[in-house]
Scaffold this motif. Sequence first.
Motif, mmCIF file in Angstrom:
data_model
loop_
_atom_site.group_PDB
_atom_site.id
_atom_site.type_symbol
_atom_site.label_atom_id
_atom_site.label_comp_id
_atom_site.label_asym_id
_atom_site.label_seq_id
_atom_site.Cartn_x
_atom_site.Cartn_y
_atom_site.Cartn_z
ATOM 1 N N VAL A 1 22.563 53.119 53.381
ATOM 2 C CA VAL A 1 22.906 52.205 54.670
ATOM 3 C C VAL A 1 21.726 52.549 55.752
ATOM 4 C CG1 VAL A 1 24.161 51.553 56.541
ATOM 5 C CG2 VAL A 1 25.521 51.925 54.358
ATOM 6 N N GLU A 2 21.288 53.643 56.116
ATOM 7 C CA GLU A 2 20.316 54.101 57.022
ATOM 8 C C GLU A 2 18.896 53.427 56.637
ATOM 9 O OE1 GLU A 2 18.600 55.293 60.545
ATOM 10 O OE2 GLU A 2 20.715 55.281 59.928
ATOM 11 N N GLN A 3 18.826 53.709 55.269
ATOM 12 C CA GLN A 3 17.455 53.243 54.787
ATOM 13 C C GLN A 3 17.208 51.848 54.895
ATOM 14 O OE1 GLN A 3 16.951 54.268 50.836
ATOM 15 N NE2 GLN A 3 14.577 53.414 50.921
ATOM 16 N N HIS A 4 18.306 51.237 54.488
ATOM 17 C CA HIS A 4 18.486 49.723 54.529
ATOM 18 C C HIS A 4 18.267 48.837 55.893
ATOM 19 C CE1 HIS A 4 19.402 45.608 53.525
ATOM 20 N NE2 HIS A 4 20.304 45.552 54.200
ATOM 21 N N LEU A 5 19.037 49.738 56.905
ATOM 22 C CA LEU A 5 19.125 49.120 58.516
ATOM 23 C C LEU A 5 17.521 49.482 58.897
ATOM 24 C CD1 LEU A 5 22.194 50.613 60.062
ATOM 25 C CD2 LEU A 5 21.678 48.217 59.469
ATOM 26 N N GLN A 6 16.936 50.594 58.548
ATOM 27 C CA GLN A 6 15.435 50.642 58.977
ATOM 28 C C GLN A 6 14.482 49.842 58.476
ATOM 29 O OE1 GLN A 6 14.418 54.712 57.786
ATOM 30 N NE2 GLN A 6 15.716 55.727 59.485
ATOM 31 N N THR A 7 14.704 49.425 57.091
ATOM 32 C CA THR A 7 14.095 48.366 56.401
ATOM 33 C C THR A 7 14.111 47.036 57.227
ATOM 34 O OG1 THR A 7 14.036 49.319 54.368
ATOM 35 C CG2 THR A 7 13.497 47.069 54.300
ATOM 36 N N LEU A 8 15.309 46.737 57.602
ATOM 37 C CA LEU A 8 15.669 45.467 58.282
ATOM 38 C C LEU A 8 15.023 45.507 59.582
ATOM 39 C CD1 LEU A 8 19.543 44.702 57.607
ATOM 40 C CD2 LEU A 8 17.387 43.335 56.801
ATOM 41 N N GLU A 9 14.859 46.528 60.315
ATOM 42 C CA GLU A 9 14.249 46.768 61.535
ATOM 43 C C GLU A 9 12.782 46.624 61.397
ATOM 44 O OE1 GLU A 9 13.899 50.448 64.402
ATOM 45 O OE2 GLU A 9 15.778 49.768 64.246
ATOM 46 N N LYS A 10 12.221 47.104 60.480
ATOM 47 C CA LYS A 10 10.802 46.761 60.271
ATOM 48 C C LYS A 10 10.447 45.426 60.083
ATOM 49 C CE LYS A 10 10.020 51.473 58.581
ATOM 50 N NZ LYS A 10 9.698 52.293 57.367
ATOM 51 N N THR A 11 11.155 44.871 59.274
ATOM 52 C CA THR A 11 11.237 43.312 59.030
ATOM 53 C C THR A 11 11.201 42.331 60.186
ATOM 54 O OG1 THR A 11 12.175 43.642 56.793
ATOM 55 C CG2 THR A 11 12.170 41.242 57.754
ATOM 56 N N ASP A 12 12.155 42.889 60.996
ATOM 57 C CA ASP A 12 11.993 42.105 62.374
ATOM 58 C C ASP A 12 10.828 42.386 63.209
ATOM 59 O OD1 ASP A 12 14.880 41.283 61.693
ATOM 60 O OD2 ASP A 12 15.914 42.826 63.089
ATOM 61 N N ILE A 13 10.326 43.667 63.211
ATOM 62 C CA ILE A 13 9.401 43.796 64.082
ATOM 63 C C ILE A 13 7.918 43.073 63.472
ATOM 64 C CG2 ILE A 13 7.714 45.533 64.730
ATOM 65 C CD1 ILE A 13 9.803 47.624 64.765
ATOM 66 N N THR A 14 7.801 42.964 62.277
ATOM 67 C CA THR A 14 6.576 42.325 61.418
ATOM 68 C C THR A 14 6.828 40.778 61.720
ATOM 69 O OG1 THR A 14 6.887 43.749 59.696
ATOM 70 C CG2 THR A 14 5.655 41.875 59.165
ATOM 71 N N GLU A 15 8.176 40.274 61.741
ATOM 72 C CA GLU A 15 8.507 38.798 62.036
ATOM 73 C C GLU A 15 7.955 38.511 63.560
ATOM 74 O OE1 GLU A 15 12.327 37.593 60.954
ATOM 75 O OE2 GLU A 15 11.796 37.686 58.847
ATOM 76 N N MET A 16 8.293 39.286 64.315
ATOM 77 C CA MET A 16 8.136 39.204 65.832
ATOM 78 C C MET A 16 6.686 39.232 65.913
ATOM 79 S SD MET A 16 11.009 41.211 67.964
ATOM 80 C CE MET A 16 10.052 42.420 68.640
ATOM 81 N N LEU A 17 5.837 40.023 65.213
ATOM 82 C CA LEU A 17 4.292 40.227 65.405
ATOM 83 C C LEU A 17 3.723 38.621 64.859
ATOM 84 C CD1 LEU A 17 3.665 43.881 64.544
ATOM 85 C CD2 LEU A 17 3.536 42.832 66.798
ATOM 86 N N TYR A 18 4.286 38.584 63.797
ATOM 87 C CA TYR A 18 3.923 37.149 63.182
ATOM 88 C C TYR A 18 4.130 35.956 63.961
ATOM 89 C CZ TYR A 18 3.240 33.323 59.703
ATOM 90 O OH TYR A 18 2.945 32.175 59.367
ATOM 91 N N TYR A 19 5.195 35.791 64.538
ATOM 92 C CA TYR A 19 5.596 34.762 65.379
ATOM 93 C C TYR A 19 4.854 34.794 66.615
ATOM 94 C CZ TYR A 19 8.758 33.345 61.719
ATOM 95 O OH TYR A 19 9.110 32.782 60.276
ATOM 96 N N SER A 20 4.617 35.769 67.024
ATOM 97 C CA SER A 20 4.114 36.136 68.496
ATOM 98 C C SER A 20 2.405 35.509 68.420
ATOM 99 C CB SER A 20 4.257 37.440 69.035
ATOM 100 O OG SER A 20 3.192 38.074 68.156
ATOM 101 N N GLN A 21 2.060 35.407 67.102
ATOM 102 C CA GLN A 21 0.549 35.089 67.141
ATOM 103 C C GLN A 21 0.547 33.682 66.920
ATOM 104 O OE1 GLN A 21 -1.239 37.504 64.002
ATOM 105 N NE2 GLN A 21 -0.795 39.384 65.073
ATOM 106 N N GLU A 22 1.508 32.923 66.984
ATOM 107 C CA GLU A 22 1.466 31.381 66.620
ATOM 108 C C GLU A 22 0.813 30.812 67.970
ATOM 109 O OE1 GLU A 22 5.452 29.721 65.705
ATOM 110 O OE2 GLU A 22 5.094 30.589 63.675
#
Length: 77
Positions: free
Chosen positions: A16-37
Amino acid sequence: MSNTKRQDMKSSAEYVEQHLQTLEKTDITEMLYYSQEQAFSPEELAKVVNEQRLIELLAQSDAFLSSVNAAIEDFDK
């Protein structure tokens, strides 16, 4: 509690901890991607948006909302 059950619980907690960390990394990646629009200029939007169709869709949505409101008022009576 048996030792095997404790290990299973620990493994589940770690998963569960690993999964949550993966989701957190995904959120950060998406924020970086969308902030460059970049925003479209009005000229670019005018080329892409069919203004007449947009006006028609807005009129349809207004008519739909009016009919829903009327139905709700009738229901209340």
